[in-house]
Scaffold this active site. Sequence first.
Site, PDB file in Angstrom:
ATOM      1  N   SER A  29       2.031  38.273  10.802  1.00  0.00           N
ATOM      2  CA  SER A  29       1.762  38.397   9.371  1.00  0.00           C
ATOM      3  C   SER A  29       2.638  39.507   8.772  1.00  0.00           C
ATOM      4  O   SER A  29       2.823  40.533   9.425  1.00  0.00           O
ATOM      5  CB  SER A  29       0.286  38.715   9.151  1.00  0.00           C
ATOM      6  OG  SER A  29      -0.006  38.650   7.795  1.00  0.00           O
ATOM      7  N   HIS A  77       0.752  36.875   0.590  1.00  0.00           N
ATOM      8  CA  HIS A  77       0.406  38.267   0.295  1.00  0.00           C
ATOM      9  C   HIS A  77       1.336  38.850  -0.776  1.00  0.00           C
ATOM     10  O   HIS A  77       2.505  38.462  -0.877  1.00  0.00           O
ATOM     11  CB  HIS A  77       0.552  39.130   1.554  1.00  0.00           C
ATOM     12  CG  HIS A  77      -0.396  38.758   2.660  1.00  0.00           C
ATOM     13  ND1 HIS A  77      -1.750  38.981   2.581  1.00  0.00           N
ATOM     14  CD2 HIS A  77      -0.178  38.187   3.873  1.00  0.00           C
ATOM     15  CE1 HIS A  77      -2.324  38.572   3.708  1.00  0.00           C
ATOM     16  NE2 HIS A  77      -1.397  38.074   4.507  1.00  0.00           N
ATOM     17  N   ILE A 121      -2.639  33.023   3.264  1.00  0.00           N
ATOM     18  CA  ILE A 121      -2.445  33.889   2.089  1.00  0.00           C
ATOM     19  C   ILE A 121      -0.959  34.149   1.852  1.00  0.00           C
ATOM     20  O   ILE A 121      -0.221  34.465   2.792  1.00  0.00           O
ATOM     21  CB  ILE A 121      -3.137  35.255   2.283  1.00  0.00           C
ATOM     22  CG1 ILE A 121      -4.618  35.056   2.604  1.00  0.00           C
ATOM     23  CG2 ILE A 121      -2.976  36.131   1.039  1.00  0.00           C
ATOM     24  CD1 ILE A 121      -5.290  36.322   3.118  1.00  0.00           C
TER      25      ILE A 121
HETATM   26  C1  LIG Z   1      -4.624  34.658  12.765  1.00  0.00           C
HETATM   27  C2  LIG Z   1      -3.380  34.691  11.919  1.00  0.00           C
HETATM   28  C3  LIG Z   1      -3.473  34.948  10.552  1.00  0.00           C
HETATM   29  C4  LIG Z   1      -2.323  35.000   9.766  1.00  0.00           C
HETATM   30  N1  LIG Z   1      -2.441  35.092   8.409  1.00  0.00           N
HETATM   31  C5  LIG Z   1      -1.326  35.082   7.638  1.00  0.00           C
HETATM   32  C6  LIG Z   1      -1.423  35.092   6.211  1.00  0.00           C
HETATM   33  O1  LIG Z   1      -2.506  34.974   5.642  1.00  0.00           O
HETATM   34  N2  LIG Z   1      -0.284  35.194   5.503  1.00  0.00           N
HETATM   35  C7  LIG Z   1       0.939  35.287   6.087  1.00  0.00           C
HETATM   36  O2  LIG Z   1       1.928  35.459   5.380  1.00  0.00           O
HETATM   37  N3  LIG Z   1       1.076  35.201   7.435  1.00  0.00           N
HETATM   38  C8  LIG Z   1      -0.031  35.069   8.212  1.00  0.00           C
HETATM   39  N4  LIG Z   1       0.081  34.956   9.563  1.00  0.00           N
HETATM   40  C9  LIG Z   1       1.395  34.894  10.159  1.00  0.00           C
HETATM   41  C10 LIG Z   1       2.014  33.503  10.050  1.00  0.00           C
HETATM   42  O3  LIG Z   1       1.073  32.499  10.363  1.00  0.00           O
HETATM   43  C11 LIG Z   1       3.186  33.435  11.010  1.00  0.00           C
HETATM   44  O4  LIG Z   1       4.028  34.529  10.782  1.00  0.00           O
HETATM   45  C12 LIG Z   1       4.012  32.164  10.838  1.00  0.00           C
HETATM   46  O5  LIG Z   1       3.185  31.021  10.912  1.00  0.00           O
HETATM   47  C13 LIG Z   1       5.058  32.143  11.932  1.00  0.00           C
HETATM   48  O6  LIG Z   1       5.692  30.901  11.948  1.00  0.00           O
HETATM   49  P1  LIG Z   1       6.700  30.523  13.113  1.00  0.00           P
HETATM   50  O7  LIG Z   1       7.388  29.305  12.670  1.00  0.00           O
HETATM   51  O8  LIG Z   1       7.506  31.712  13.496  1.00  0.00           O
HETATM   52  O9  LIG Z   1       5.770  30.280  14.386  1.00  0.00           O
HETATM   53  P2  LIG Z   1       4.958  28.991  14.836  1.00  0.00           P
HETATM   54  O10 LIG Z   1       4.237  28.359  13.726  1.00  0.00           O
HETATM   55  O11 LIG Z   1       4.157  29.399  16.015  1.00  0.00           O
HETATM   56  O12 LIG Z   1       6.104  27.968  15.271  1.00  0.00           O
HETATM   57  C14 LIG Z   1       6.824  28.084  16.468  1.00  0.00           C
HETATM   58  C15 LIG Z   1       7.116  26.697  16.946  1.00  0.00           C
HETATM   59  O13 LIG Z   1       7.987  26.753  18.071  1.00  0.00           O
HETATM   60  C16 LIG Z   1       7.613  25.726  18.960  1.00  0.00           C
HETATM   61  N5  LIG Z   1       8.144  26.035  20.287  1.00  0.00           N
HETATM   62  C17 LIG Z   1       7.779  27.061  21.089  1.00  0.00           C
HETATM   63  N6  LIG Z   1       8.472  27.010  22.257  1.00  0.00           N
HETATM   64  C18 LIG Z   1       9.293  25.930  22.173  1.00  0.00           C
HETATM   65  C19 LIG Z   1      10.241  25.339  23.067  1.00  0.00           C
HETATM   66  N7  LIG Z   1      10.459  25.837  24.297  1.00  0.00           N
HETATM   67  N8  LIG Z   1      10.916  24.237  22.658  1.00  0.00           N
HETATM   68  C20 LIG Z   1      10.688  23.691  21.422  1.00  0.00           C
HETATM   69  N9  LIG Z   1       9.782  24.201  20.558  1.00  0.00           N
HETATM   70  C21 LIG Z   1       9.101  25.303  20.917  1.00  0.00           C
HETATM   71  C22 LIG Z   1       6.085  25.761  18.892  1.00  0.00           C
HETATM   72  O14 LIG Z   1       5.498  24.584  19.399  1.00  0.00           O
HETATM   73  C23 LIG Z   1       5.851  25.970  17.419  1.00  0.00           C
HETATM   74  O15 LIG Z   1       5.719  24.764  16.700  1.00  0.00           O
HETATM   75  C24 LIG Z   1      -1.060  34.847  10.369  1.00  0.00           C
HETATM   76  C25 LIG Z   1      -0.971  34.557  11.739  1.00  0.00           C
HETATM   77  C26 LIG Z   1      -2.122  34.414  12.489  1.00  0.00           C
HETATM   78  C27 LIG Z   1      -2.026  33.976  13.912  1.00  0.00           C
END
Ligand SMILES: Cc1cc2nc3c(=O)[nH]c(=O)nc-3n(C[C@H](O)[C@H](O)[C@H](O)COP(=O)(O)OP(=O)(O)OC[C@H]3O[C@@H](n4cnc5c(N)ncnc54)[C@H](O)[C@@H]3O)c2cc1C
Length: 480
Positions: A340, A50, A48
């Site tokens: 989120s 939002h 979503i």
């Molecule tokens: C159940 C759920 C529902 C959600 N619903 C929503 C929604 O509807 N709308 C919304 O806006 N947000 C939502 N969110 C939040 C949103 O999904 C996250 O905030 C967002 O995906 C975060 O992205 P990120 O890149 O920080 O994390 P991630 O996608 O987890 O990426 C982190 C990356 O770092 C890599 N990594 C970790 N450690 C290392 C390392 N040592 N070396 C190299 N790489 C590494 C991992 O493999 C991963 O690919 C939701 C989250 C969840 C779990």
Amino acid sequence: MIYDYVIIGSGIIGSCVARELSKYQTKVLVLEKENDAANGQTIANSAIIHSGHDPKENTLKSKLCVEGNKMYDKMESELSIPLLRTGGFVVARGADEEKLLESLYQRGLSNGVLDMSILNFDEAKKLEPLLTKDATKILSLPSTKVTYPWEVAFACLENAIKNGVSFEKNSEVTGIKKVDDIFILEINYKTQVQARNVINAAGVFADQIAYMIEKDIKYQIKPRKGEYLVLDRKAKNLYNHVLYALPTSQGKGVLVVPQVHGNVLIGPTSSLLDDKSLVSNTSSGIKQIQTDVKRLVDHVPYELNIRTFAGIRASSTFEDFYIKESIEYKGFYHVAGIDSPGLTAAPAIAKYLIEQVISEKLIKNENFDPIRLKKKTFYKMKDEEMKKAIQENKAYGNIICKCEKITEAEIVDAIHSTIGNDTIKGIRKRARAGSGLCQGGYCEGLVLKIIARETKQPLNQINYYSLDTPILVKETKVKS
Ligand SMILES: Cc1cc2nc3c(=O)[nH]c(=O)nc-3n(C[C@H](O)[C@H](O)[C@H](O)COP(=O)(O)OP(=O)(O)OC[C@H]3O[C@@H](n4cnc5c(N)ncnc54)[C@H](O)[C@@H]3O)c2cc1C
């Protein structure tokens, strides 16, 4: 080579930051521990975008959510990402919940959410026929929309690569030290990469990355699991809006979310975990979804349930997004606690980091090209477009995934695209082969053969997902 910036993690945050940095004259490397981008939170969420009615006032979450929501419209045209403009309904049942709905409306106003209104039951029921008969007042949020989250991450990363960024998968950061002004990152306990600045976008692992270099961390990740049910595309049009219950201390609760390809998500639950990798479903989680969804709708066709999944939120003890430079190590940036609405806020987080947190003055890349093109999905083409596509490339005439009508040409494209992939799940993420009613029962073997052919690998070396997950272990019938 010494990079200007190394980004750890290629989820939606690492990918958006990479794209934003490529607007400047910088040498950037994105490191990802998995064998594909967007395998963490970014692949398992509600999808979503939002409106921004829910985060507490005057937090980074509220500010960057509202900004990010608006930025998605431009990203849609620049990056060919899908957006479904459903709008959102927050459902109140009875006088007590109506008071909470009113305070949510006031919070939305103060966060800068546009065009909200409060509907009565009859008005809302006309627009959402399966709305629960217990609903009394409904907060309407026209700016709520839905996307395809990992496609957004791929699009940003591909566009960043087009503009000069490098990407290395299967590259886990296993150690970090700073020698003079240079960070030295150890990769897979073996090789090293050097950088003047490091951006920690490691999702649920952000605190572990931080502890590789710092002693005094201001946040701890408190992983929180969310479980879901997925309904087949036959459920398309049953629900028109993203349906929210009133939020609690546990978050936004179980939702009904129409998806861009016609499926419907029901979930997520919310339970604290000790283990950051426990993405399994539980019978108690599924039961909770079935109970909680009754707060929203009178009917869910569970016979259309094709799969379940779970994701883990990177919630933190800081309770807001933690986007700051390290006090101890200048040039080390935390983008942590991004739960989120992190998907929504991602483009605004990237802009905020670069324009307001990173201290050095960056020089614009005048050659930055914002466009990333994606070929139209075959099943969405008009008859004439289909005929033309088949004339130009016969592989469009070979349907591999019967449920989702995905062609051989789209699978070959998914393998060879800028950040192509050679695993079954990687192809499912990109082309959607195996996402339908039979969940790959029919097409997985065919996809396997296409991957083997296109990448010139033996069939038994093709992985399902991460490294060392082959589908075929050994031959059982050997010709004598
Ligand atoms: C159940 C759920 C529902 C959600 N619903 C929503 C929604 O509807 N709308 C919304 O806006 N947000 C939502 N969110 C939040 C949103 O999904 C996250 O905030 C967002 O995906 C975060 O992205 P990120 O890149 O920080 O994390 P991630 O996608 O987890 O990426 C982190 C990356 O770092 C890599 N990594 C970790 N450690 C290392 C390392 N040592 N070396 C190299 N790489 C590494 C991992 O493999 C991963 O690919 C939701 C989250 C969840 C779990």
